[in-house]
Design a protein around this motif. Structure first.
Motif, mmCIF file in Angstrom:
data_model
loop_
_atom_site.group_PDB
_atom_site.id
_atom_site.type_symbol
_atom_site.label_atom_id
_atom_site.label_comp_id
_atom_site.label_asym_id
_atom_site.label_seq_id
_atom_site.Cartn_x
_atom_site.Cartn_y
_atom_site.Cartn_z
ATOM 1 N N THR A 130 -9.003 -19.120 -26.702
ATOM 2 C CA THR A 130 -10.210 -18.390 -27.104
ATOM 3 C C THR A 130 -11.456 -19.218 -26.786
ATOM 4 O O THR A 130 -12.427 -18.715 -26.213
ATOM 5 C CB THR A 130 -10.139 -18.070 -28.619
ATOM 6 O OG1 THR A 130 -8.958 -17.318 -28.860
ATOM 7 C CG2 THR A 130 -11.348 -17.282 -29.078
ATOM 8 N N GLY A 152 -10.221 -23.830 -36.119
ATOM 9 C CA GLY A 152 -9.279 -23.756 -34.998
ATOM 10 C C GLY A 152 -9.986 -23.621 -33.666
ATOM 11 O O GLY A 152 -9.932 -24.524 -32.815
ATOM 12 N N VAL A 153 -10.680 -22.508 -33.453
ATOM 13 C CA VAL A 153 -11.340 -22.273 -32.166
ATOM 14 C C VAL A 153 -12.436 -23.318 -31.941
ATOM 15 O O VAL A 153 -12.565 -23.890 -30.850
ATOM 16 C CB VAL A 153 -11.939 -20.844 -32.112
ATOM 17 C CG1 VAL A 153 -12.641 -20.612 -30.782
ATOM 18 C CG2 VAL A 153 -10.851 -19.786 -32.338
ATOM 19 N N SER A 173 -18.838 -27.602 -42.322
ATOM 20 C CA SER A 173 -19.041 -28.064 -43.699
ATOM 21 C C SER A 173 -18.653 -29.543 -43.810
ATOM 22 O O SER A 173 -18.032 -30.111 -42.888
ATOM 23 C CB SER A 173 -18.220 -27.212 -44.663
ATOM 24 O OG SER A 173 -16.876 -27.223 -44.268
ATOM 25 N N LYS A 176 -15.448 -31.414 -42.610
ATOM 26 C CA LYS A 176 -15.086 -31.313 -41.200
ATOM 27 C C LYS A 176 -16.025 -32.093 -40.271
ATOM 28 O O LYS A 176 -15.825 -32.133 -39.056
ATOM 29 C CB LYS A 176 -15.027 -29.836 -40.811
ATOM 30 C CG LYS A 176 -14.045 -29.067 -41.713
ATOM 31 C CD LYS A 176 -14.049 -27.571 -41.537
ATOM 32 C CE LYS A 176 -13.204 -26.926 -42.646
ATOM 33 N NZ LYS A 176 -13.216 -25.468 -42.642
ATOM 34 N N HIS A 191 -23.654 -27.861 -42.596
ATOM 35 C CA HIS A 191 -24.464 -26.711 -43.048
ATOM 36 C C HIS A 191 -24.574 -26.627 -44.570
ATOM 37 O O HIS A 191 -25.379 -25.857 -45.088
ATOM 38 C CB HIS A 191 -23.926 -25.400 -42.461
ATOM 39 C CG HIS A 191 -22.577 -24.984 -42.965
ATOM 40 N ND1 HIS A 191 -22.348 -24.522 -44.226
ATOM 41 C CD2 HIS A 191 -21.365 -24.966 -42.349
ATOM 42 C CE1 HIS A 191 -21.074 -24.228 -44.374
ATOM 43 N NE2 HIS A 191 -20.447 -24.505 -43.253
ATOM 44 N N CYS A 206 -18.014 -19.125 -34.195
ATOM 45 C CA CYS A 206 -16.656 -18.947 -34.737
ATOM 46 C C CYS A 206 -16.684 -18.724 -36.243
ATOM 47 O O CYS A 206 -15.634 -18.568 -36.855
ATOM 48 C CB CYS A 206 -15.804 -20.178 -34.446
ATOM 49 S SG CYS A 206 -15.882 -20.757 -32.759
ATOM 50 N N VAL A 228 -17.227 -14.882 -31.527
ATOM 51 C CA VAL A 228 -15.771 -15.077 -31.497
ATOM 52 C C VAL A 228 -15.113 -14.309 -32.628
ATOM 53 O O VAL A 228 -14.127 -13.594 -32.452
ATOM 54 C CB VAL A 228 -15.428 -16.580 -31.604
ATOM 55 C CG1 VAL A 228 -13.912 -16.780 -31.643
ATOM 56 C CG2 VAL A 228 -16.029 -17.342 -30.444
ATOM 57 N N GLU A 231 -15.354 -13.588 -40.730
ATOM 58 C CA GLU A 231 -14.511 -13.216 -41.871
ATOM 59 C C GLU A 231 -15.397 -12.693 -42.989
ATOM 60 O O GLU A 231 -15.059 -12.760 -44.156
ATOM 61 C CB GLU A 231 -13.703 -14.428 -42.343
ATOM 62 C CG GLU A 231 -12.767 -14.987 -41.297
ATOM 63 C CD GLU A 231 -11.734 -13.987 -40.816
ATOM 64 O OE1 GLU A 231 -11.328 -13.115 -41.606
ATOM 65 O OE2 GLU A 231 -11.336 -14.061 -39.636
ATOM 66 N N LEU A 260 -16.331 -11.457 -27.703
ATOM 67 C CA LEU A 260 -15.181 -12.049 -27.005
ATOM 68 C C LEU A 260 -13.871 -11.389 -27.431
ATOM 69 O O LEU A 260 -13.589 -11.247 -28.617
ATOM 70 C CB LEU A 260 -15.121 -13.552 -27.323
ATOM 71 C CG LEU A 260 -14.019 -14.326 -26.604
ATOM 72 C CD1 LEU A 260 -14.251 -14.348 -25.101
ATOM 73 C CD2 LEU A 260 -13.938 -15.751 -27.127
ATOM 74 N N ALA A 262 -10.346 -12.437 -26.412
ATOM 75 C CA ALA A 262 -9.609 -13.416 -25.607
ATOM 76 C C ALA A 262 -8.247 -12.870 -25.206
ATOM 77 O O ALA A 262 -7.567 -12.212 -25.993
ATOM 78 C CB ALA A 262 -9.443 -14.705 -26.401
ATOM 79 N N ARG A 304 -10.010 -21.883 -45.911
ATOM 80 C CA ARG A 304 -10.925 -22.764 -45.179
ATOM 81 C C ARG A 304 -10.682 -24.241 -45.474
ATOM 82 O O ARG A 304 -11.555 -25.070 -45.250
ATOM 83 C CB ARG A 304 -12.389 -22.408 -45.484
ATOM 84 C CG ARG A 304 -12.818 -21.118 -44.836
ATOM 85 C CD ARG A 304 -14.124 -20.592 -45.374
ATOM 86 N NE ARG A 304 -15.282 -21.376 -44.951
ATOM 87 C CZ ARG A 304 -16.526 -21.037 -45.271
ATOM 88 N NH1 ARG A 304 -16.758 -19.962 -45.982
ATOM 89 N NH2 ARG A 304 -17.523 -21.792 -44.877
#
Ligand SMILES: NC(=O)c1ccc[n+]([C@@H]2O[C@H](COP(=O)([O-])OP(=O)(O)OC[C@H]3O[C@@H](n4cnc5c(N)ncnc54)[C@H](OP(=O)(O)O)[C@@H]3O)[C@@H](O)[C@H]2O)c1
Length: 314
Positions: A130, A152-153, A173, A176, A191, A206, A228, A231, A260, A262, A304
């Motif tokens: 993707t 993931g993406v 966040s 990560k 963020h 994403c 992409v 949610e 997108l 994919a 998440r």
């Protein structure tokens, strides 16, 4: 064989099933690992409802076994398959990878990168594919913003954009941030502390949480905003409503929104294999769950908590 069995939306158990038989153009895989992404949660719950009419099964899931990303060993070759032989190590996608065995179309497999474990290889196909397709238009020296960079993406988005010579800004966040830096982002915004600043030639979205106006403002003239997924929507269309709006948004602007969709094919997975074998992309595997806990793995991604990719190992 042991498998996660899902006969209705919203209800799955760990149980026993017959080993499937490969049909024309298919192979039987001994599954060594299965990747987990948000798509698995959507198919397990049947939400948003739109996906039921998009072919995943109207009243009940078409595939009795969930799980789509797969890495494993070919154990049987169906009629018409000439690319693979028994014993080959492969990765790609199928319907039903949360099981000891799965049938996969040869056209959705490629040879496993030699420098990855099965668990790492299973983390690549959907998310890596993707990101790769979302970044096709990037040119060296351009500025790329990856929203959801620690997912993931996004974790592939950061690495692939860097491999293409872009200047990469990651947004994620707090938990990560370290991963985004490790993956090579030139700049990282947490963020939860402050939203991103600056303008970009391409935004890979994403996360789906930013309004269209905010994304457009952060894009250079003739830049692209690749939607992409999101949610953030309701039960009926989920995040798809954002992707469906893209053509309308493009009517009066030189800044293009791209919805997108994919594809999953040998060509895409071969391209990823080359990037991985060249050392330009490395799957960021977070946690590895045993097959009996595959549903916990899905919950880990849905909530998440996953930093990078979550995998089920068999
Ligand atoms: N178009 C396609 O062909 C395609 C293919 C694969 C996936 N998808 C979709 O693309 C999206 C991303 O997939 P993924 O596998 O990367 O998911 P993921 O691993 O959950 O990562 C998404 C990242 O976005 C952020 N995020 C998640 N939910 C959010 C929310 N409600 N509001 C704001 N930010 C949120 C999270 O980052 P922080 O926690 O750091 O904020 C998360 O790390 C999903 O919606 C998935 O269904 C689409």
């Amino acid at each position: 064989m042991k498998a996660v069995v899902q006969r209705r939306y919203g209800s799955a158990v760990f149980g026993d099933l017959d080993v499937p038989v490969p049909g024309k153009g298919e192979v039987l895989l001994e599954v060594r690992a299965a990747g987990v992404d948000m798509g698995v949660w959507h198919i397990l719950t049947g939400r948003p409802y739109l996906l039921r009419i998009l072919g995943f099964g109207l009243r009940a899931p078409k595939s009795v076994v969930p799980g789509r990303d797969v890495a494993g060993v070919v154990r049987e070759v169906g009629p018409g398959v000439t690319e693979y032989a028994v014993g080959d190590e492969v990765f790609g996608t199928c319907e039903g990878s949360f099981a000891e065995y799965a049938v996969a179309p040869a056209a959705r497999l490629a040879r496993k990168p030699h420098n990855l474990s099965f668990a790492e290889a299973a983390a690549v196909p959907i998310s890596g594919g993707t990101a790769l397709q979302g970044l096709r238009e990037v040119k060296a020296g351009q500025r790329v913003l990856v929203l959801g960079a620690g997912g993931g993406v996004g974790s592939y988005g950061v690495q692939i954009a860097k491999a293409m010579g872009a200047h990469v800004t990651a947004v994620c966040s707090t938990r990560k941030v370290e991963l985004a830096r490790r993956l090579g982002a030139d700049e990282v915004f947490d963020h939860t502390v402050a939203d991103f600043t600056g303008t970009y030639d391409l935004i890979l979205d994403c996360g789906g949480a930013r309004p269209f106006g905010r994304l457009r403002k952060a894009t250079n003239d003739r830049g692209r905003i690749v939607l992409v997924g999101a949610e953030t929507g309701g039960k009926i269309t989920g995040g798809f409503h954002k992707l469906m709006a893209a053509p309308l948004l493009n009517l009066f602007s030189s800044k293009k929104f791209v919805a997108l969709m994919a594809s999953e094919s040998t060509d895409v997975f071969d391209e990823l294999r080359v990037l991985v074998e060249n050392g330009q992309v490395k799957p960021a595997v977070d946690e590895v769950f045993p097959l009996s806990e595959a549903l916990n793995a899905v919950d880990h991604v849905y909530s998440r908590r996953s930093v990078g990719k979550t995998v089920v190992a068999i």
